[in-house]
Design an enzyme around this catalytic site. Sequence first.
Site, PDB file in Angstrom:
ATOM      1  N   ASN A   7      44.228  51.890  46.303  1.00 34.75           N
ATOM      2  CA  ASN A   7      43.809  51.540  44.944  1.00 34.75           C
ATOM      3  C   ASN A   7      43.829  52.833  44.134  1.00 34.75           C
ATOM      4  O   ASN A   7      42.903  53.637  44.200  1.00 34.75           O
ATOM      5  CB  ASN A   7      42.407  50.926  45.007  1.00 34.75           C
ATOM      6  N   ARG A  89      46.962  47.919  45.125  1.00 40.88           N
ATOM      7  CA  ARG A  89      46.339  47.159  44.052  1.00 40.88           C
ATOM      8  C   ARG A  89      47.033  47.532  42.742  1.00 40.88           C
ATOM      9  O   ARG A  89      47.099  48.714  42.382  1.00 40.88           O
ATOM     10  CB  ARG A  89      44.854  47.489  43.953  1.00 40.88           C
ATOM     11  N   HIS A 178      40.389  40.905  37.306  1.00 36.52           N
ATOM     12  CA  HIS A 178      39.564  40.794  38.528  1.00 36.52           C
ATOM     13  C   HIS A 178      40.053  39.661  39.431  1.00 36.52           C
ATOM     14  O   HIS A 178      39.280  39.103  40.219  1.00 36.52           O
ATOM     15  CB  HIS A 178      38.081  40.523  38.193  1.00 36.52           C
ATOM     16  N   GLY A 210      32.462  46.521  34.921  1.00 43.62           N
ATOM     17  CA  GLY A 210      33.354  45.589  34.232  1.00 43.62           C
ATOM     18  C   GLY A 210      32.941  44.211  34.731  1.00 43.62           C
ATOM     19  O   GLY A 210      32.645  44.058  35.911  1.00 43.62           O
ATOM     20  N   ARG A 239      31.589  48.157  27.693  1.00 41.71           N
ATOM     21  CA  ARG A 239      32.546  47.400  26.871  1.00 41.71           C
ATOM     22  C   ARG A 239      31.841  46.278  26.122  1.00 41.71           C
ATOM     23  O   ARG A 239      30.915  45.664  26.639  1.00 41.71           O
ATOM     24  CB  ARG A 239      33.631  46.783  27.762  1.00 41.71           C
ATOM     25  N   PHE A 283      22.732  49.085  35.377  1.00 42.80           N
ATOM     26  CA  PHE A 283      21.749  47.995  35.336  1.00 42.80           C
ATOM     27  C   PHE A 283      20.453  48.328  36.078  1.00 42.80           C
ATOM     28  O   PHE A 283      19.401  47.796  35.741  1.00 42.80           O
ATOM     29  CB  PHE A 283      22.375  46.701  35.870  1.00 42.80           C
ATOM     30  N   GLY A 332      25.857  41.365  40.227  1.00 39.47           N
ATOM     31  CA  GLY A 332      25.767  40.002  40.766  1.00 39.47           C
ATOM     32  C   GLY A 332      25.233  39.968  42.189  1.00 39.47           C
ATOM     33  O   GLY A 332      24.478  39.068  42.563  1.00 39.47           O
ATOM     34  N   GLU A 383      37.670  43.249  47.797  1.00 36.52           N
ATOM     35  CA  GLU A 383      39.035  43.267  47.252  1.00 36.52           C
ATOM     36  C   GLU A 383      40.017  43.882  48.231  1.00 36.52           C
ATOM     37  O   GLU A 383      41.163  43.452  48.329  1.00 36.52           O
ATOM     38  CB  GLU A 383      39.034  44.026  45.910  1.00 36.52           C
TER      39      GLU A 383
HETATM   40  P1  ADP Z   1      32.679  48.498  38.948  1.00 40.93           P
HETATM   41  O1  ADP Z   1      33.424  48.219  40.237  1.00 40.93           O
HETATM   42  O2  ADP Z   1      33.113  47.648  37.802  1.00 40.93           O
HETATM   43  O3  ADP Z   1      32.571  49.949  38.609  1.00 40.93           O
HETATM   44  P2  ADP Z   1      30.345  47.651  40.463  1.00 40.93           P
HETATM   45  O4  ADP Z   1      30.720  46.303  40.955  1.00 40.93           O
HETATM   46  O5  ADP Z   1      30.308  48.765  41.438  1.00 40.93           O
HETATM   47  O6  ADP Z   1      31.170  48.037  39.175  1.00 40.93           O
HETATM   48  O7  ADP Z   1      28.882  47.513  39.798  1.00 40.93           O
HETATM   49  C1  ADP Z   1      28.225  48.602  39.234  1.00 40.93           C
HETATM   50  C2  ADP Z   1      26.925  48.102  38.588  1.00 40.93           C
HETATM   51  O8  ADP Z   1      26.122  47.490  39.592  1.00 40.93           O
HETATM   52  C3  ADP Z   1      26.099  49.236  37.983  1.00 40.93           C
HETATM   53  O9  ADP Z   1      25.676  48.887  36.682  1.00 40.93           O
HETATM   54  C4  ADP Z   1      24.877  49.286  38.896  1.00 40.93           C
HETATM   55  O10 ADP Z   1      23.734  49.623  38.208  1.00 40.93           O
HETATM   56  C5  ADP Z   1      24.778  47.857  39.378  1.00 40.93           C
HETATM   57  N1  ADP Z   1      23.959  47.785  40.583  1.00 40.93           N
HETATM   58  C6  ADP Z   1      24.240  48.296  41.804  1.00 40.93           C
HETATM   59  N2  ADP Z   1      23.175  48.104  42.639  1.00 40.93           N
HETATM   60  C7  ADP Z   1      22.222  47.461  41.911  1.00 40.93           C
HETATM   61  C8  ADP Z   1      20.894  46.978  42.186  1.00 40.93           C
HETATM   62  N3  ADP Z   1      20.343  47.114  43.382  1.00 40.93           N
HETATM   63  N4  ADP Z   1      20.224  46.348  41.190  1.00 40.93           N
HETATM   64  C9  ADP Z   1      20.777  46.212  39.974  1.00 40.93           C
HETATM   65  N5  ADP Z   1      22.005  46.648  39.636  1.00 40.93           N
HETATM   66  C10 ADP Z   1      22.725  47.257  40.595  1.00 40.93           C
END
Ligand code: ADP
Length: 402
Positions: A7, A89, A178, A210, A239, A283, A332, A383
């Site tokens: 990736n 990817r 995605h 994202g 975003r 988050f 999520g 993924e």
């Molecule tokens: P990307 O792949 O798009 O960079 P990720 O799927 O890794 O993103 O998600 C990153 C987000 O997940 C961040 O905003 C982070 O704060 C949130 N996150 C990770 N662990 C937790 C948690 N335990 N509680 C709340 N948010 C979380």
Amino acid sequence: MKILVINSGSSSLKFQVIDSDTEQVLVKGLCERIGIDGVFTYKTDKVSIKEPVAMENHTQAVNTLLEALVDQEKGIIHDFSQIDVIGHRLVHGGEKFTGSVVVTDEVIQAMTECNDLAPLHNPANLVGVDACRKLMPDTLMVGVFDTAFNQTMEPKAYLYGLPYRYYEKYKIRRYGFHGISHKYVSQRAAEFMGRDPGEVKTIVCHLGNGASISAVKYGKVIDNSMGFTPLEGLVMGTRCGDVDPGALEFLAKKENLDFPQIMAILNQESGVLGISKNFSSDFRELKDAEIKYNEKAALAREIFAYKVAKYVGSYAAAMNGVDNIVFTAGVGENDSDIRQEICNYLEFLGITIDELKNREQGEAVKISEGTSKVNVLVIRTNEELEIAREAAEVARGVRGGV
Ligand code: ADP
């Protein structure tokens, strides 16, 4: 088969080697700060390394990881011929790619033509492909596109309300992103519930930095919240998601901004970061701040959850029903409060959440109560495994069932 999954981004390159027969991860690693100074991370079940390694470009990064793979101490193979396939990817395949393909000169040419559509991602992906081709010219390479799974959308879902000629002339339409995650997660959800993906209606909420939502009806995407670019849809980390273009013209005039400046604001300064007055795009940090009565952090999370719920509601309508709603990706998978908040809006679908289950961690957990009319699941996305599966499948096709 041993599959090397790559990736490649602009200054980093993530990799894994997966045995596609056992689906075991043999190596996981990351080349970071390529072209700057270089940091190499490499983990197997025996070694865990993170060290500075000079990597001036992607070819050197791929070289670094290949050397590690055959190294006597930390390696997992004796020579490169033991890597059967490399799965790449690739972010944007436009309308040309509806599935995974063997990377040939023609594919590279066709992808280069899509660079315009994803200027931040596609060229970086192609640099990774190029580096691998230079160093392992005889190894079969497969391209797995983030847009491919979404290519089943119909014109009613993918066309904007713009003059049709712009679709004809420039292919301006919604593509959705995605796709690799949406495919993996929707199929895993059906399998987890003991159902065939071809007989269920699933809404996948991929909520990370994202974020996107997809409606997957009987195994096929009928809608995805991202659009021509990954900017449309939900409010994300930085975003903006859906915004009235009229507001942008107004802003440009008021602040004397040009298009690149506006786009930078929409991509990097908006979302929950912008709403929280630059407090954070993370988050976890927003949740901690909310507990300490930071009003804007609380508002950012509230807007995020509201928007997710609105998309879920509209996709339930688009599919005339829903069997499984799945949460995945960083937010999520981990933020049980935001899941609960989103599901509170969805009581009208007959959804009830089991509070204890919602706090459980696991690869796949059903968090709705037994009496809930819709199954709500949390599934860890994977993924890399999806790319390895697709690469193996394409390779089997090419080699006639090897
Ligand atoms: P990307 O792949 O798009 O960079 P990720 O799927 O890794 O993103 O998600 C990153 C987000 O997940 C961040 O905003 C982070 O704060 C949130 N996150 C990770 N662990 C937790 C948690 N335990 N509680 C709340 N948010 C979380």
